[in-house]
Design an enzyme around this catalytic site. Structure first.
Site, PDB file in Angstrom:
ATOM      1  N   LYS A  10       0.856  -1.197   0.000  1.00  9.28           N
ATOM      2  CA  LYS A  10       0.000   0.000   0.000  1.00  9.28           C
ATOM      3  C   LYS A  10       0.885   1.237   0.000  1.00  9.28           C
ATOM      4  CE  LYS A  10       0.704   1.226   4.583  1.00  9.28           C
ATOM      5  NZ  LYS A  10       1.576   2.326   4.984  1.00  9.28           N
ATOM      6  N   ASP A 141      -3.134  -1.348  10.106  1.00 11.93           N
ATOM      7  CA  ASP A 141      -3.278  -1.319   8.643  1.00 11.93           C
ATOM      8  C   ASP A 141      -3.885  -2.598   8.063  1.00 11.93           C
ATOM      9  OD1 ASP A 141      -2.066   1.140   8.679  1.00 11.93           O
ATOM     10  OD2 ASP A 141      -0.139   0.440   7.892  1.00 11.93           O
TER      11      ASP A 141
END
Ligand code: C5P
Length: 285
Positions: A10, A141
């Site tokens: 990401k 996350d």
């Protein structure tokens, strides 16, 4: 049967720190997008009753590895619901491409892929919401990787609103240092008082990462790499670093700059994608 699963990277296209909770965690506003680049997991479900990682990571104890912890947490949740097959086990091998302490979410993405893949392979039938709830106990996350869509995140990163930022090409550069997230979050100089804004407001402003100044101060390699990249394109830190990224409209522009990168850093070019490669694998089954 051996199955292969992606664990994509990401980027935090922007990241603002809006406060600190009594438990020490920071409240954020950040925009997550995936890259079509990352780690790969091969998973062979079996009836051994245990999960083993056949490719240990140096410096990480097996029982602290997020891959093993994710599998154990899934087992626990599925057993409590009565949907865990007897003797559910698996052998997992990891091909690691994402640097540790790089701000690319590698460990969190590996954990999310284990949750999604074993939920499917073991037929645990846990909902995506349930998997995301398990995920947040492993790392802030993890939920965005479980849900698999680019998102605006608030809270400590777990309150997600799906978003569709432009899917640009990125040159991601690694300055050869690793940044421990807790150390960076503890730094007295960290900006922690960014105003809370709406996503629309944030999308209209130039994107920025509040962790960048502290990462540049603590690591001259990060500072030097960003100064170099900024000569070519808009560039920022991702997460708490150490990787930095520059955005381009085309792959060839990004590759041209990668060719010029200083010898002491490593890097790759990848496309920003709003649907995680993990979702494509799951929906193709
Ligand atoms: O959740 P994760 O394992 O990624 O977080 C690592 C550490 O980073 C936490 O223990 C905490 O010290 C810090 N952190 C924080 N605020 C966040 C996320 C992480 O202070 N939103």
């Amino acid at each position: 049967m051996i199955t292969t699963w992606p664990a994509p990277a990401k980027l935090n296209l922007f990241l603002y720190i809006t406060g600190r909770r009594p438990d020490g965690y920071h409240t954020l506003q950040t925009l997550f997008q995936f890259l079509d680049y990352g780690d790969t997991l091969t998973i062979e479900p079996d009836t051994s009753g245990s999960v083993s990682l056949t490719t240990p990571l140096s410096g990480v104890k097996p029982d602290e590895n997020l891959i093993v912890r994710a599998a154990e947490a899934l087992k626990h949740a599925a057993a409590a619901r009565g949907t865990l097959p007897a003797q559910a086990g698996a052998k997992i091998a990891l091909t690691k491409r994402l640097p540790m302490g790089g701000g690319l979410g590698g460990g969190s993405s590996d954990a999310a892929t284990v949750l999604v893949a074993l939920n499917h392979l073991w037929r645990c039938q846990l909902s995506v919401d349930h998997l995301a709830d398990i995920g947040v106990t492993l790392g802030a996350d993890v939920p965005v990787f479980v849900r698999g869509h680019a998102a605006f995140a608030e809270g400590v990163g777990e309150q997600l609103t799906p978003a569709d930022p432009a899917e640009k090409w990125y040159l991601v550069a690694h300055p050869g240092v690793s940044i421990a997230t807790p150390d960076l979050f503890r730094d007295a100089d960290l900006t922690r008082n960014s105003p809370i804004r709406t996503l629309d407001e944030l999308l209209q402003r130039p994107f920025h990462n509040d962790c960048e100044a502290v990462a540049r101060k603590r690591f001259r390699e990060v500072d030097a790499l960003l100064s170099w990249l900024l000569e070519y394109a808009p560039s920022r830190l991702t997460g708490t670093g150490a990787c930095v990224f520059a955005e381009f409209n085309t792959e060839s522009e990004a590759r041209e700059v990668l060719e010029l990168a200083p010898k002491w850093c490593s890097g790759f070019v990848a496309r920003g994608v709003n649907t995680s490669p993990l979702q494509h694998t799951l929906s193709g089954l």
